[in-house]
Scaffold this motif. Structure first.
Motif, PDB file in Angstrom:
ATOM      1  N   TYR A  88      -8.260  62.528   3.500  1.00  0.00           N
ATOM      2  CA  TYR A  88      -9.102  63.633   3.036  1.00  0.00           C
ATOM      3  C   TYR A  88      -8.222  64.703   2.403  1.00  0.00           C
ATOM      4  N   CYS A  89      -8.655  65.228   1.269  1.00  0.00           N
ATOM      5  CA  CYS A  89      -7.811  66.117   0.463  1.00  0.00           C
ATOM      6  C   CYS A  89      -7.235  67.268   1.277  1.00  0.00           C
ATOM      7  N   LEU A  90      -5.912  67.301   1.374  1.00  0.00           N
ATOM      8  CA  LEU A  90      -5.234  68.345   2.131  1.00  0.00           C
ATOM      9  C   LEU A  90      -5.508  69.722   1.541  1.00  0.00           C
ATOM     10  N   GLY A  91      -5.629  69.795   0.224  1.00  0.00           N
ATOM     11  CA  GLY A  91      -5.820  71.073  -0.446  1.00  0.00           C
ATOM     12  C   GLY A  91      -7.263  71.508  -0.586  1.00  0.00           C
ATOM     13  N   ALA A  92      -8.194  70.839   0.097  1.00  0.00           N
ATOM     14  CA  ALA A  92      -9.613  71.178  -0.050  1.00  0.00           C
ATOM     15  C   ALA A  92      -9.907  72.647   0.267  1.00  0.00           C
ATOM     16  N   PRO A  93      -9.379  73.228   1.356  1.00  0.00           N
ATOM     17  CA  PRO A  93      -9.671  74.647   1.599  1.00  0.00           C
ATOM     18  C   PRO A  93      -9.188  75.554   0.469  1.00  0.00           C
ATOM     19  N   LEU A  94      -8.020  75.254  -0.096  1.00  0.00           N
ATOM     20  CA  LEU A  94      -7.502  76.071  -1.191  1.00  0.00           C
ATOM     21  C   LEU A  94      -8.346  75.889  -2.444  1.00  0.00           C
ATOM     22  N   ALA A  95      -8.728  74.657  -2.764  1.00  0.00           N
ATOM     23  CA  ALA A  95      -9.572  74.415  -3.940  1.00  0.00           C
ATOM     24  C   ALA A  95     -10.905  75.137  -3.805  1.00  0.00           C
ATOM     25  N   ARG A  96     -11.493  75.093  -2.613  1.00  0.00           N
ATOM     26  CA  ARG A  96     -12.770  75.785  -2.403  1.00  0.00           C
ATOM     27  C   ARG A  96     -12.607  77.288  -2.609  1.00  0.00           C
ATOM     28  N   LEU A  97     -11.552  77.858  -2.039  1.00  0.00           N
ATOM     29  CA  LEU A  97     -11.323  79.293  -2.185  1.00  0.00           C
ATOM     30  C   LEU A  97     -11.149  79.671  -3.655  1.00  0.00           C
ATOM     31  N   GLU A  98     -10.301  78.911  -4.365  1.00  0.00           N
ATOM     32  CA  GLU A  98     -10.061  79.210  -5.773  1.00  0.00           C
ATOM     33  C   GLU A  98     -11.335  79.056  -6.594  1.00  0.00           C
TER      34      GLU A  98
END
Length: 413
Positions: free
Chosen positions: A351-361
């Protein structure tokens, strides 16, 4: 169900602009379909949601391209240091994947990412300050691209002034379009990228900072938790993956709103809907298209279809995320949609490790644009938008117009 492979017609501009009618037909035809995808590669498309969800956790579906029987998949990687390129967590399986992911996972927790909100907001406002007076812009080139590039560069400790170089190398290696890649061009780009990262890591060894690359160097040099090739591969993956899909999320999300004025109006009237709207953009027209590749370690069966060892299995999230058995009215954009558990970020251990950052951006970029760009509208007819043709989907450019006045210019958060 016919086992004759279907050709995804990437040379057809109508398909590139809107692949979903054909995707719907493929899903209706059967749960697993052989297809010829971008670059002439053959894959087995998993087209339905429940089957895709199960496939992403299947123990005999590997992320390691070395498990594929088609030699062209390996040949598409840079010839120089090919093993180094493969030694990142995106292409690895346990136990290596577990070890590598653990090294960086703390930097991408929801709590750590939430601490970045003021900085991401500041970047978004600065970028809009530069374009607001003109009353028109290409929102990809001036906003959707530089925002996540700046964020991941700062997080890693990469000079933002170098972004044009590593973007070009990334384009040469990854954003190849529909034709098979030029091996010399791919290899040359990797040589330049590796040289750049090696020099950068040497500089950080001499003068470490409060950034993720410096922390990884400690893990390499003092704790022996990864070797030098893994360090280079990790730096490359984090840098590239840290922006390339988020650009498409922001661009496609704004394009979807401009194509659906009712949804744009609802979101302007109620900004609290923005987190759910991001999930809907990811489901409706996500940045990875058609989906996520895996490779069969042995003969397996998915939805009653026998798939041979070594085959490429493409969990077609772009098709599965419009499965009417899971999503009511799946072809309708609904920013207030409930229970929107899409597959755009994958599932399971990868599962995408950067999902929280992508959502925030995505939330900050789209929300700030809607607030600060009144009268936002496409500057060209919708059918003139050009979309990336395969693998990573999003508008190549997003020319828009908007209203400028003093109140708009001063409406920073």
């Amino acid at each position: 169900m016919s086992q004759q492979p279907v050709l995804l017609p990437y040379t057809d501009p109508a398909f590139v602009a809107d692949p979903f009618p054909l995707y719907r037909q493929l899903r209706d035809d059967g749960p697993v379909r052989r297809a010829v995808i971008a670059g002439g590669l053959e894959a087995w498309l998993v087209t339905r949601y429940e089957d895709g969800l199960a496939a992403l956790s299947h123990p005999q579906l590997s992320s390691d391209v070395r498990d594929a029987s088609d030699p062209r998949l390996i040949e598409r990687l840079p010839a120089t240091d090919r093993e180094s390129v493969l030694r990142n967590m995106l292409r690895s399986d346990p136990p290596d994947h577990t070890r590598l992911r653990r090294l960086v996972s703390k930097a991408f927790t929801a709590h750590r990412v939430a601490e970045l909100r003021p900085r991401v907001q500041g970047i978004a406002d600065r970028l809009l300050d530069e374009i607001v007076p003109a009353g028109r812009a290409d929102l990809i080139e001036t906003y959707a691209l530089p925002l996540p590039v700046t964020v991941i560069s700062e997080l890693l400790g990469v000079p933002v002034t170098d972004r044009h170089d590593f973007q070009q190398w990334t384009d040469d290696m990854i954003l190849r379009g529909i034709e098979p890649p030029d091996p010399a061009r791919v290899d040359g780009a990797w040589r330049q990228m590796r040289s750049y990262l090696t020099t950068l890591l040497e500089a950080k060894r001499a003068r470490p900072g409060d950034d993720l690359l410096s922390a990884l160097i400690v893990a390499r040099d003092e704790e022996q938790r990864l070797d030098e090739d893994e360090l280079i591969a990790m730096a490359f993956l984090l840098l590239v993956a840290g922006y390339i899909t988020t650009v498409n999320l922001i661009g496609s999300g704004i394009a979807a709103l401009l194509a659906h004025p009712d949804q744009l109006r609802i979101l302007r009237d109620d900004p609290a809907l923005l987190p759910g709207a991001i999930e809907e953009f990811l489901r409706y027209d996500g940045p990875v298209n058609p989906g996520i590749a895996r490779f069969a370690r042995e003969d397996i069966t998915i939805a009653g279809v026998n798939i041979p060892r070594g085959a490429t299995v493409l969990v077609a999230s772009a098709i599965a995320d419009r499965d009417p058995e899971h999503f009511p009215e799946p072809d309708r954009l609904d920013i207030a949609r409930q229970d929107n558990a899409h597959l755009a970020f994958g599932h399971g251990i990868h599962y995408c490790l950067g999902a929280p950052l992508a959502r925030l951006e995505g939330q900050i970029a789209i929300g700030t644009a809607l607030r600060r760009l009144p009268g936002l509208a496409l500057a060209v007819p919708p059918d003139e938008l050009r979309w990336r043709p395969g693998g990573l989907r999003g508008p190549e450019h997003l020319p828009v117009t908007f209203t400028f006045d003093d109140a708009t210019a001063g409406s920073r958060s």
